[in-house]
Design a protein around this motif. Sequence first.
Motif, mmCIF file in Angstrom:
data_model
loop_
_atom_site.group_PDB
_atom_site.id
_atom_site.type_symbol
_atom_site.label_atom_id
_atom_site.label_comp_id
_atom_site.label_asym_id
_atom_site.label_seq_id
_atom_site.Cartn_x
_atom_site.Cartn_y
_atom_site.Cartn_z
ATOM 1 N N MET A 195 -3.279 9.831 4.554
ATOM 2 C CA MET A 195 -3.840 11.716 4.869
ATOM 3 C C MET A 195 -4.490 11.998 6.117
ATOM 4 O O MET A 195 -3.896 12.754 6.500
ATOM 5 C CB MET A 195 -4.593 11.839 3.271
ATOM 6 N N LEU A 196 -5.588 10.581 6.041
ATOM 7 C CA LEU A 196 -6.216 11.607 7.386
ATOM 8 C C LEU A 196 -5.703 11.023 8.838
ATOM 9 O O LEU A 196 -5.942 11.477 10.020
ATOM 10 C CB LEU A 196 -7.885 10.949 7.423
ATOM 11 N N TRP A 197 -4.687 9.726 8.740
ATOM 12 C CA TRP A 197 -3.667 9.429 9.972
ATOM 13 C C TRP A 197 -2.542 10.640 9.416
ATOM 14 O O TRP A 197 -1.645 10.021 9.192
ATOM 15 C CB TRP A 197 -3.239 8.470 9.347
ATOM 16 N N TYR A 215 6.059 14.019 2.011
ATOM 17 C CA TYR A 215 5.215 12.754 2.068
ATOM 18 C C TYR A 215 3.976 13.350 1.458
ATOM 19 O O TYR A 215 2.980 12.587 0.977
ATOM 20 C CB TYR A 215 4.892 13.235 4.262
ATOM 21 N N GLN A 216 3.625 14.256 1.961
ATOM 22 C CA GLN A 216 1.813 15.195 0.907
ATOM 23 C C GLN A 216 2.241 15.249 -0.330
ATOM 24 O O GLN A 216 1.482 14.954 -1.136
ATOM 25 C CB GLN A 216 1.946 15.938 1.098
ATOM 26 N N SER A 250 -1.495 8.860 -5.845
ATOM 27 C CA SER A 250 -2.274 9.162 -5.890
ATOM 28 C C SER A 250 -2.679 8.723 -7.089
ATOM 29 O O SER A 250 -3.450 8.297 -7.264
ATOM 30 C CB SER A 250 -2.782 10.188 -5.246
ATOM 31 N N THR A 251 -2.147 9.023 -7.765
ATOM 32 C CA THR A 251 -1.725 9.704 -9.066
ATOM 33 C C THR A 251 -2.130 7.864 -10.013
ATOM 34 O O THR A 251 -3.439 7.690 -10.249
ATOM 35 C CB THR A 251 -1.835 10.284 -9.884
ATOM 36 N N ALA A 252 -1.166 7.137 -9.365
ATOM 37 C CA ALA A 252 -0.575 5.851 -10.492
ATOM 38 C C ALA A 252 -1.838 5.091 -9.071
ATOM 39 O O ALA A 252 -2.258 4.202 -9.943
ATOM 40 C CB ALA A 252 1.025 5.227 -9.408
ATOM 41 N N LEU A 253 -2.265 4.739 -7.574
ATOM 42 C CA LEU A 253 -3.512 3.886 -7.939
ATOM 43 C C LEU A 253 -4.387 4.511 -8.356
ATOM 44 O O LEU A 253 -5.226 3.282 -8.650
ATOM 45 C CB LEU A 253 -3.478 4.046 -6.372
ATOM 46 N N CYS A 303 -6.755 -0.135 -3.483
ATOM 47 C CA CYS A 303 -5.881 1.120 -4.382
ATOM 48 C C CYS A 303 -6.305 2.303 -4.003
ATOM 49 O O CYS A 303 -6.346 3.573 -3.418
ATOM 50 C CB CYS A 303 -6.690 1.083 -5.609
ATOM 51 N N LEU A 304 -8.095 2.335 -3.730
ATOM 52 C CA LEU A 304 -8.803 4.086 -4.092
ATOM 53 C C LEU A 304 -8.877 4.200 -2.322
ATOM 54 O O LEU A 304 -9.061 6.056 -2.286
ATOM 55 C CB LEU A 304 -9.904 4.070 -3.944
ATOM 56 N N THR A 305 -8.649 3.636 -1.458
ATOM 57 C CA THR A 305 -8.835 4.009 -0.364
ATOM 58 C C THR A 305 -7.127 4.251 0.263
ATOM 59 O O THR A 305 -7.380 5.036 1.315
ATOM 60 C CB THR A 305 -9.979 2.723 0.911
ATOM 61 N N ALA A 306 -6.482 3.179 -0.151
ATOM 62 C CA ALA A 306 -5.160 4.511 0.854
ATOM 63 C C ALA A 306 -4.678 5.340 0.842
ATOM 64 O O ALA A 306 -4.236 5.761 1.357
ATOM 65 C CB ALA A 306 -3.804 2.958 -0.232
ATOM 66 N N PRO A 307 -4.796 6.710 -0.502
ATOM 67 C CA PRO A 307 -4.357 7.636 0.028
ATOM 68 C C PRO A 307 -5.488 7.822 1.346
ATOM 69 O O PRO A 307 -4.456 9.589 1.521
ATOM 70 C CB PRO A 307 -4.678 8.496 -1.599
ATOM 71 N N PHE A 308 -6.732 8.337 1.183
ATOM 72 C CA PHE A 308 -7.532 8.568 1.661
ATOM 73 C C PHE A 308 -6.811 8.206 3.797
ATOM 74 O O PHE A 308 -6.905 9.133 4.714
ATOM 75 C CB PHE A 308 -8.993 8.287 2.163
ATOM 76 N N VAL A 309 -6.294 7.347 3.647
ATOM 77 C CA VAL A 309 -5.827 6.424 4.493
ATOM 78 C C VAL A 309 -5.145 7.225 5.685
ATOM 79 O O VAL A 309 -4.642 8.200 6.600
ATOM 80 C CB VAL A 309 -5.883 5.175 4.899
#
Length: 72
Positions: free
Chosen positions: A19-21, A41-42, A49-52, A11-17
């Motif tokens: 946005m970085l892709w 998309y952003q 991200s808030t929900a996750l 849940c915490l890494t999905a937003p980073f991945v």
Amino acid sequence: MTPVRVVIALCLTAPFVAMLWVGSYAKTDPAFIGIPFFYWYQMAWVLISTALTMTAYKLWQRDQRARRGGTR
């Protein structure tokens, strides 16, 4: 690592991945109500991200309560 903690980490890494892709969303089509894909998309990821993050926090609280209750 417990399954709950794996879910928390995902849940915490999905937003980073996401946005970085940048290559996955560096385009203008499909537009949504006139807004290019790049922007909506952003903005969608802000809500996702808030929900996750909220889900990860709730799971963490539940995990901590279970650990404290199990040691007494």
